[in-house]
Design an enzyme around this catalytic site. Structure first.
Site, short mmCIF file in Angstrom:
data_model
loop_
_atom_site.label_atom_id
_atom_site.label_comp_id
_atom_site.label_asym_id
_atom_site.label_seq_id
_atom_site.Cartn_x
_atom_site.Cartn_y
_atom_site.Cartn_z
N SER A 118 0.50 -1.34 -0.12
CA SER A 118 0.15 -0.03 -0.10
C SER A 118 0.35 1.35 0.06
O SER A 118 1.83 1.55 0.88
CB SER A 118 -0.62 -0.02 1.20
N GLY A 119 0.42 2.07 -1.10
CA GLY A 119 1.13 3.67 -1.08
C GLY A 119 2.76 3.49 -1.51
O GLY A 119 3.48 4.10 -1.85
N THR A 123 -1.61 3.14 -7.54
CA THR A 123 -2.84 3.17 -8.88
C THR A 123 -2.33 4.38 -9.25
O THR A 123 -2.45 4.19 -11.19
CB THR A 123 -3.26 3.41 -7.62
N ASN A 168 -0.82 5.66 3.01
CA ASN A 168 -1.11 6.10 1.61
C ASN A 168 -2.65 6.88 2.44
O ASN A 168 -3.55 6.62 2.25
CB ASN A 168 -1.38 5.18 1.25
N SER A 171 -5.63 5.65 -0.23
CA SER A 171 -5.40 3.81 -0.40
C SER A 171 -6.37 3.84 -1.62
O SER A 171 -7.78 4.11 -0.47
CB SER A 171 -4.48 3.94 0.69
N SER A 172 -6.26 3.13 -2.38
CA SER A 172 -7.55 2.41 -2.69
C SER A 172 -8.12 0.54 -1.63
O SER A 172 -7.61 0.72 -1.73
CB SER A 172 -6.81 1.83 -4.33
N GLY A 398 -2.92 -3.46 -2.31
CA GLY A 398 -1.10 -3.73 -2.57
C GLY A 398 -1.16 -5.21 -0.34
O GLY A 398 -2.11 -4.73 0.31
N GLU A 400 -0.48 -5.93 2.97
CA GLU A 400 -0.79 -5.40 3.91
C GLU A 400 -1.07 -5.71 5.61
O GLU A 400 -0.71 -7.04 6.19
CB GLU A 400 -2.18 -4.36 4.34
N1 LIG Z 1 5.71 8.09 -10.18
C1 LIG Z 1 4.80 9.27 -8.80
N2 LIG Z 1 4.89 9.75 -8.95
C2 LIG Z 1 5.00 11.22 -8.34
N3 LIG Z 1 4.13 10.53 -7.45
C3 LIG Z 1 4.11 9.16 -7.22
C4 LIG Z 1 4.82 8.26 -7.92
N4 LIG Z 1 4.06 6.98 -7.56
C5 LIG Z 1 3.16 6.79 -6.42
N5 LIG Z 1 3.02 8.53 -5.83
C6 LIG Z 1 2.71 9.13 -4.68
O1 LIG Z 1 2.15 7.91 -3.34
C7 LIG Z 1 0.74 8.22 -3.53
C8 LIG Z 1 1.01 6.70 -3.29
O2 LIG Z 1 0.94 6.13 -4.19
P1 LIG Z 1 -0.41 5.13 -4.68
O3 LIG Z 1 -0.54 4.59 -6.46
O4 LIG Z 1 -1.58 5.34 -4.63
O5 LIG Z 1 -0.40 4.32 -4.47
P2 LIG Z 1 -0.20 2.58 -3.83
O6 LIG Z 1 -1.58 2.29 -4.91
O7 LIG Z 1 0.19 1.44 -4.92
O8 LIG Z 1 -1.32 1.86 -2.89
C9 LIG Z 1 0.10 9.11 -4.75
O9 LIG Z 1 -0.95 9.67 -4.03
C10 LIG Z 1 1.64 10.18 -4.95
O10 LIG Z 1 1.30 11.46 -4.03
MG LIG Z 2 -4.19 2.57 -4.96
#
Ligand SMILES: Nc1ncnc2c1ncn2[C@@H]1O[C@H](COP(=O)(O)OP(=O)(O)O)[C@@H](O)[C@H]1O
Ligand SMILES: [Mg+2]
Length: 1090
Positions: A118-119, A123, A168, A171-172, A398, A400
């Site tokens: 997660s984070g 996404t 996060n 977080s989804s 992810g 957790e």
């Molecule tokens: N490629 C990226 N560039 C900039 N910031 C990112 C990037 N990937 C993730 N982040 C940052 O990390 C945070 C978490 O990403 P996210 O995709 O929501 O995580 P996950 O879906 O794996 O839980 C996002 O809100 C963003 O702030």
């Molecule tokens: Mg996500």
């Protein structure tokens, strides 16, 4: 890795490679030496240089940068578009491009599997992939609309399905799998979204520091007042029990703005106005539901029955959903159990009422979420029924590990376990298949296969999920503890399962394992699950009274959301448990994924602080371990570390061998063979596949790379050299050319100048010569002309003369002149003849002369008169004798001396100058005297010598000879004085008619001793004249000076006496009287003339 592209590659392109400008190594497969430390170090190094992407073969490792990097620009999209996977530095776009092109060109369905905790950025990664595909796939109005809808489905789903967690901020809380469908051209047609298990427990309760789903906060802060009143809501978060307050606002999240974005997105995706309204009503209803509270009411049977405390919220909620309040109120107090045609109604206590309320809220929300997904799918569904190509993007929650892990975490981690499984299976299979395809011998490689853990969870007989279902369905009292007991008995022996009991049975004590917990050693780590709530959550029980009450609601969505509430379709069978459903859908998903070509993105979270630039090694190390990345690399390297198509490897290394450089004419494979042999790479280091060369050891590759680099430097130098040479040569040639041009021009100019100079000089010379010649000729011509003219003139004159001479006599013009001449002649004749007769007398003193007859004869007439006069005089003179002539000469001289000067003169004129008045020759008296005088006597006369003393005169004889005058006594004739004429200087006389005269002698001479003589004579004029004449001729000297004045000085002895003449009356007759006045004065009075 095969070459593709064709037309789009036609432009000149520099072949680059992943291997160029590498920071660390871009592909972990090339890591040397390969161990965990070097692996992490490589990640860190790249992370520090903003290289967040690294490959393991075709797998992309993505590090979450936690800040926006400038590597997702449209320019980057262009850069990666249609480029080979290893051509550029690692990027998620390269993977997306590879997947899209395989889909489009090779007709292979693709799936993009994004995993990580997660984070970690899953996404975001999924969105990047989607946006890349949207950017590179076809364009057009319809296509763009579809793209827009696909992309805009994200904000909607994120608003309802994402929440802030400790890991996060976005977080989804659901799993999402999206199939994007393309037509044969690669244009998007539509999509299908599948959602997996929304973490609905969050609706009612959130862990510390976390929030409920975003939509609640967005609605309250972003909706207009109008909307809020319609929804009977209040902006204040604190009014709602379901909203956690400690983290209601999140840094970097603008709920109000997001609400507008979501609203917009819903419009774009195709939601109707009333649909949006309905959705928001349900959201509001959930919030209201949370505020309904219960109080116990004692019943006769001794049980407490729950009653709604404050009916206001209930009322408002019922109004929102269009439910009869009493029905719902009753559903919170009673529960109807139907069994075998019997309906038994039991009362609910307060706890049960709350349970029912929360269950309703959770169901309401999760069903709303599912409805949203269905609704979106309806919008984005592909219209055409033709066969589609599909690209699936999986963004699932992810792995957790929380402090408290419950059923949800169990499910989520199970899902991740399955994904890991499929990852292992597919990667290995892929690898294996490639070897087989390429005809390379395959040696098995040891790796951890998590199939055993999957089996522990999902085994149909004794899997944990199966046992949970069994417990839930078992009659009798079922609690979470009975479930744990069951696990303890069945799974105790499993090597990945641990519980206090199972440990105890092995005589091990583990205090980290509390009671009522079990621990599973997942591929990604050990997770301790608390069994509390497992059974309930698995049952996911919603009392039928409630679902029926919901079904009765007039709200447009309720019937769709609660179909089981339909009294007509009462189904006594229990609904499938949550675990069962999940297992089924995960199974379906896995089967789906297996049919597709997988592309992996493995997200890694660099730190726990959601902060940029921080690389927490332990955390990364942990993720690397459980993601099995090391194994991944090892498997990838098991056979051969590196592979590349013959074409591209030949292209890359051809400069290392003479035969292949610069062009290899034969087959690429032969070329590579020649090349590798030439480079003396040991045979065991590589293998020839059908289309690729396989290199066993990264070191070999690096050696090649190193040699290539060195070679490139040489080549660069060579190119530089040739280029410089070329440049200099062209420059030189240009200079030379220019120089020639300049020289030519200059020469031309110089020659021109010279020529002009010569020309002008020639001209000058020419003109001079010509001038000279011309002048010469001209002179000649002029001369000839003059000659001719002269000749002509002379001839003309001559002829003229001739002619005139000949013809003169004939000319009348001469007549006048002739007549005139004739007349003149006649006149002259007459004149002269006349003159003969009228001539005057011959006397010279005759003054008469005939008058002239004509004026014009004036000159001649007077001339004639003069001639005549001279002639007459001549004649006259001719008559004289010599003596007479001398007399006249003397007379003339006397006239010259005295005329008009002395009054005496006129009387002398008529007297002839006799000279010898004494007749001295004849008179014998004067014989002696005469003889005394040697010379002839010119004059002899008697003079009076004036006495110097008294002025009385005494007569003296005065003789004049040629040389002297003599004074002699009259009587005796004795010479008294003889003075040579030269001693006589001057003679003084008066102007008057007297005869006095003074003879002045030269001072100092012998004669002058007695002083001057004062004399008087009767013949003064004659005497003086003769004296003057003789003096003049006698002495060779000037004539004797004759001084005529009335007063003159006379030297007497020593005295000078003045003789003064005065006019006086006649005393002594006519003669003058002299008288001595004084010593100095002698006065002579002269009678005035009559
Ligand atoms: N490629 C990226 N560039 C900039 N910031 C990112 C990037 N990937 C993730 N982040 C940052 O990390 C945070 C978490 O990403 P996210 O995709 O929501 O995580 P996950 O879906 O794996 O839980 C996002 O809100 C963003 O702030
Ligand atoms: Mg996500």
């Amino acid at each position: 890795m095969t070459e593709r592209g064709g037309a789009t590659h036609s432009k000149m392109e520099v072949k680059t490679s992943l291997l160029d400008n590498m920071i660390g190594v871009g592909d972990m497969v090339l890591l040397e030496p390969l161990n965990e430390n070097s692996f992490i170090e490589n990640l860190r190094k790249r992370f520090d240089h903003n290289e967040i992407y690294t490959y393991i073969g075709s797998v992309v490792i993505s590090m979450n940068p936690y800040r926006s990097l400038p590597i997702f620009t449209p320019e980057k999209v262009e850069e990666y578009r249609n480029r080979n996977f290893y051509e550029l530095s690692p990027h998620i776009y390269a993977l997306a491009d590879e997947a899209y092109r395989s889909l489009r060109d090779q007709d292979k369905d693709q799936c993009i599997l994004i995993t990580g905790e997660s984070g970690a950025g899953k996404t975001e990664a999924s969105k990047l992939v989607m946006s890349y595909v949207a950017a590179v796939c076809g364009k057009g109005q319809e296509v763009n609309k579809v793209k827009e809808q696909l992309l805009q489905s994200n904000p909607v789903l994120e608003a309802f399905g994402n929440a802030k967690t400790v890991r996060n901020d976005n977080s989804s809380r659901f799993g999402k799998y999206m199939d994007i469908e393309f037509d044969f051209k690669g244009d998007p047609l539509g999509g299908v979204i599948s959602n997996y298990l929304l973490e609905k427990s969050r609706v009612c309760k959130q862990p510390r520091g976390e929030r409920n789903f975003h939509i609640f906060y967005q609605l309250l802060s972003g909706a207009s007042n109008d909307t809020l009143t319609k929804l009977k809501l209040d902006r204040d978060f604190s009014k709602y029990n379901y909203l956690s307050l400690d983290s209601a606002t999140v840094n970097g999240l603008d709920d109000a703005a997001s609400f507008r974005t979501v609203w917009n997105a819903m419009q774009i995706v195709g939601f109707m106005e009333d649909e949006v309204q309905s959705v928001l009503e349900l959201v509001a209803a959930v919030l209201k539901l949370g505020n309904i509270e219960f109080k116990p009411e004692s019943r006769v049977n001794g049980f407490d029955e729950s009653r709604v405390k404050d009916k206001n919220d209930l009322k408002e909620m019922c109004e929102l959903l269009g439910i009869e309040q009493s029905v719902l109120e009753r559903a919170f107090s009673y529960r109807t159990v139907e069994a075998k045609m019997e309906k038994v109604s039991t009362t609910l206590n307060v706890a049960q009422a709350y349970y029912a309320r929360d269950a309703l809220a959770k169901n309401l929300y999760s069903r709303l979420f599912s409805w949203l997904v269905t609704r979106i799918n309806e919008s984005i569904k592909a219209q055409a029924k033709t066969r589609h190509k599909v690209m699936g993007v999986l963004d699932i929650y992810g792995f957790e590990i929380f402090e408290d892990n419950s059923f949800e975490q169990f499910i989520i981690n199970y899902c991740n376990e399955k994904l890991q499984q499929i990852f292992i299976e597919l990667t290995l299979r892929e690898e294996q298949e490639e070897y087989i395809r390429e005809g390379i011998e395959w040696t098995n490689i040891e790796y951890f296969n998590n199939a055993i853990i999957c089996d522990l969870i999902e085994n149909n007989q004794n899997g944990i999920l199966a046992m949970l279902d069994e417990e839930c369905l078992r009659p009798g009292t079922v609690t979470d503890d009975t479930f744990l007991d069951k696990l303890n008995t069945i799974c105790a022996e499993h090597q990945h399962f641990e519980s206090r009991l199972s440990k105890n049975s092995k005589f091990l004590t583990d205090h980290s394992l509390p009671h009522s917990c079990f621990r599973i050693q997942h591929y990604a780590g050990k997770v301790l699950y608390r069994v509390e709530g497992f059974v309930d959550k698995n049952n996911d029980l919603l009392y039928r009274d409630l679902s029926q009450a919901m079904y009765k609601a007039t709200h447009s969505l309720m019937k769709q959301l609660f179909p089981e509430g339909n009294p007509a379709k009462v189904n006594l069978k229990r609904p499938p448990t949550a675990g069962f459903q999940f297992k089924a859908s995960v199974g379906g998903l896995m089967r789906n994924l297996q049919t597709k070509n997988p592309n992996y993105i493995r997200c890694i979270k660099p730190n726990d602080k959601k902060a940029a630039h921080i690389f927490t090694e332990s955390l990364v190390c942990h993720q690397v371990r459980y993601l099995g990345l090391m194994e991944n690399v090892r498997v990838r390297r098991a056979g051969y570390a590196f592979r590349q198509s013959y074409e591209s490897s030949l292209e890359r290394y051809k400069m290392l061998c003479k035969q292949t450089w610069p062009h290899w004419r034969g087959a690429a494979r032969d070329g590579v063979e020649v090349l590798l042999t030439d480079c003396s790479v040991p045979a065991e280091e590589f293998a020839y596949g059908r289309s690729k060369i396989f290199i066993r050891n990264p070191r070999t590759l690096f050696t090649l790379e190193e040699r290539r680099r060195a070679c490139l430097e040489d080549l660069a130098t060579l190119i530089q050299k040739i280029y410089r040479g070329w440049r200099c040569r062209t420059q030189f040639l240009l200079l030379k050319k220019s120089q020639v041009v300049v020289a030519a021009w200059y020469r031309r100019y110089a020659q021109q100048k010279k020529y002009q100079k010569i020309k002008s000089a020639t001209l000058v010379m020419q003109s001079f010569i010509r001038g000279w010649k011309a002048r010469k000729i001209l002179r000649q011509l002029k001369y000839e002309k003059r000659c001719k003219e002269a000749v002509t003139t002379i001839a003309a004159y001559w002829h003229g003369t001739q002619v005139r001479r000949e013809y003169r006599k004939f000319f009348r013009a001469n007549a006048g002149k002739k007549i005139y001449n004739f007349t003149i002649q006649r006149i002259m004749q007459k004149y002269f003849l006349g003159l003969k007769t009228t001539m005057p007398s011959m006397s010279p003193i005759d003054n008469t002369w005939p008058a002239r007859p004509y004026m014009f004869l004036e000159g001649a007439h007077s001339e004639l008169r003069r001639i005549f006069h001279f002639w007459r005089c001549k004649k006259y003179q001719g008559q004289f004798t010599e003596e007479k002539k001398a007399v006249y000469e003397e007379k003339l001289e006397a006239s010259e001396i005295f005329k008009d000067k002395k009054a005496l003169y006129p009387s002398s004129v008529s007297q002839p100058f006799k000279g010898d008045y004494l007749e001295i020759q004849k008179n014998p008296k004067y014989q002696k005297l005469n003889s005394a005088v040697e010379d002839k006597v010119l004059l002899a006369d008697v003079v009076n010598k004036i006495n110097r003393a008294n002025g009385k005169g005494a007569p003296r004889l005065f003789l004049l000879t040629k040389n002297n005058f003599v004074l002699a006594d009259q009587k005796t004739g004795q010479v008294k004085a003889s003075v040579p004429l030269p001693d006589l200087t001057s003679v003084s006389v008066s102007t008057q008619s007297d005869g006095f005269f003074a003879l002045k002698l030269k001072e100092g001479s012998a004669s002058a001793a007695k002083g001057d003589f004062l004399l008087s004579s009767e013949h003064l004029i004659e005497l003086i004249t003769k004296l003057h004449r003789t003096g003049a001729t006698a002495a060779d000297r000037d004539q004797i000076n004759i001084d005529i004045s009335d007063e003159f000085l006379v030297q007497f002895n020593q005295d000078k006496v003045c003789v003064k003449f005065i006019q006086g009356g006649p005393k002594n007759g006519n003669s003058a009287a002299c008288k001595r006045k004084n010593n100095r004065l002698l006065e002579v009075s002269v009678p005035s003339s009559p």
